[in-house]
Design a protein around this motif. Structure first.
Motif, mmCIF file in Angstrom:
data_model
loop_
_atom_site.group_PDB
_atom_site.id
_atom_site.type_symbol
_atom_site.label_atom_id
_atom_site.label_comp_id
_atom_site.label_asym_id
_atom_site.label_seq_id
_atom_site.Cartn_x
_atom_site.Cartn_y
_atom_site.Cartn_z
ATOM 1 N N LEU A 22 0.818 -1.211 0.000
ATOM 2 C CA LEU A 22 0.000 0.000 0.000
ATOM 3 C C LEU A 22 0.852 1.261 0.000
ATOM 4 C CD1 LEU A 22 -2.863 -1.057 2.411
ATOM 5 C CD2 LEU A 22 -2.951 -0.858 -0.077
ATOM 6 N N VAL A 23 1.968 1.240 0.722
ATOM 7 C CA VAL A 23 2.883 2.383 0.718
ATOM 8 C C VAL A 23 3.469 2.570 -0.667
ATOM 9 C CG1 VAL A 23 5.122 3.199 1.583
ATOM 10 C CG2 VAL A 23 3.401 2.324 3.174
ATOM 11 N N VAL A 78 2.194 1.653 -3.562
ATOM 12 C CA VAL A 78 1.158 2.126 -4.482
ATOM 13 C C VAL A 78 0.894 3.606 -4.228
ATOM 14 C CG1 VAL A 78 -1.311 1.946 -5.019
ATOM 15 C CG2 VAL A 78 0.087 -0.106 -4.858
ATOM 16 N N THR A 79 0.834 3.989 -2.954
ATOM 17 C CA THR A 79 0.572 5.395 -2.626
ATOM 18 C C THR A 79 1.712 6.278 -3.130
ATOM 19 O OG1 THR A 79 -0.601 4.663 -0.657
ATOM 20 C CG2 THR A 79 0.063 6.968 -0.734
ATOM 21 N N VAL A 80 2.945 5.864 -2.920
ATOM 22 C CA VAL A 80 4.086 6.645 -3.385
ATOM 23 C C VAL A 80 4.073 6.741 -4.898
ATOM 24 C CG1 VAL A 80 6.614 6.634 -3.553
ATOM 25 C CG2 VAL A 80 5.500 6.209 -1.358
ATOM 26 N N THR A 81 3.755 5.652 -5.572
ATOM 27 C CA THR A 81 3.709 5.669 -7.024
ATOM 28 C C THR A 81 2.622 6.623 -7.519
ATOM 29 O OG1 THR A 81 4.424 3.365 -7.052
ATOM 30 C CG2 THR A 81 3.457 4.211 -9.076
ATOM 31 N N LEU A 82 1.469 6.610 -6.889
ATOM 32 C CA LEU A 82 0.385 7.510 -7.320
ATOM 33 C C LEU A 82 0.712 8.967 -7.005
ATOM 34 C CD1 LEU A 82 -2.765 5.471 -6.237
ATOM 35 C CD2 LEU A 82 -1.913 5.871 -8.556
ATOM 36 N N VAL A 83 1.393 9.216 -5.919
ATOM 37 C CA VAL A 83 1.757 10.595 -5.562
ATOM 38 C C VAL A 83 2.805 11.132 -6.525
ATOM 39 C CG1 VAL A 83 2.882 12.011 -3.799
ATOM 40 C CG2 VAL A 83 1.060 10.426 -3.160
#
Length: 148
Positions: A138-139, A141-146
């Protein structure tokens, strides 16, 4: 040479007949023991807590390679019906994750409470690792989306 062939064939016939008698005797011993045990309602063998009787019709699978697989399925279904599917599945998973082997001498030396504790610890570690890797995913994916 012809006499030796006859001797070899006759020895094989005698050996086959002896094996047949041994199988019949062993089968009769099992039937008599089962009958004796089933007629004694208060009989519990030493070390046994309880027997679960499973009805299985082997004639249904005559000539099939599925006989042993279907027998094991019937046994597992009976165990799951008695204890519940989730309990049995957690028990199997705990054994597998703890790395227990019935051929290992150190496994045999453990008491039932030690085995249960080892299985519970292995399941807990599996859950902890699963949640940790889920968190890392989840971290990521979140970093990639940010960043995109």
């Amino acid at each position: 040479p012809a006499g030796a062939f006859v001797v070899v064939i006759s020895l094989q016939v005698v050996r086959t007949i002896a094996r047949g008698f041994a199988l019949v005797r062993k089968g009769l011993e099992h039937v008599l023991c089962f009958r004796w045990c089933s007629t004694k309602p208060d009989y519990t063998p030493v070390g046994a807590v309880e027997y679960k009787i499973v009805e299985f019709n082997a004639w249904t699978y005559q000539g099939s390679d599925l006989l042993w697989a279907s027998l094991m399925k019937e046994l597992w279904d009976a165990v799951e019906a008695q204890f519940g599917k989730e309990v049995v599945r957690y028990h199997r998973a705990g054994i597998a994750l703890a790395g227990e082997s019935r051929f290992d001498e150190s496994y045999r030396a453990l008491s039932p409470t030690q085995k249960a504790l080892s299985r519970k610890r292995a399941l807990l570690m599996f859950r902890a690792r699963s949640y940790f890797f889920l968190f890392l995913f989840l971290v990521a994916v979140t970093v990639t989306l940010v960043l995109t």
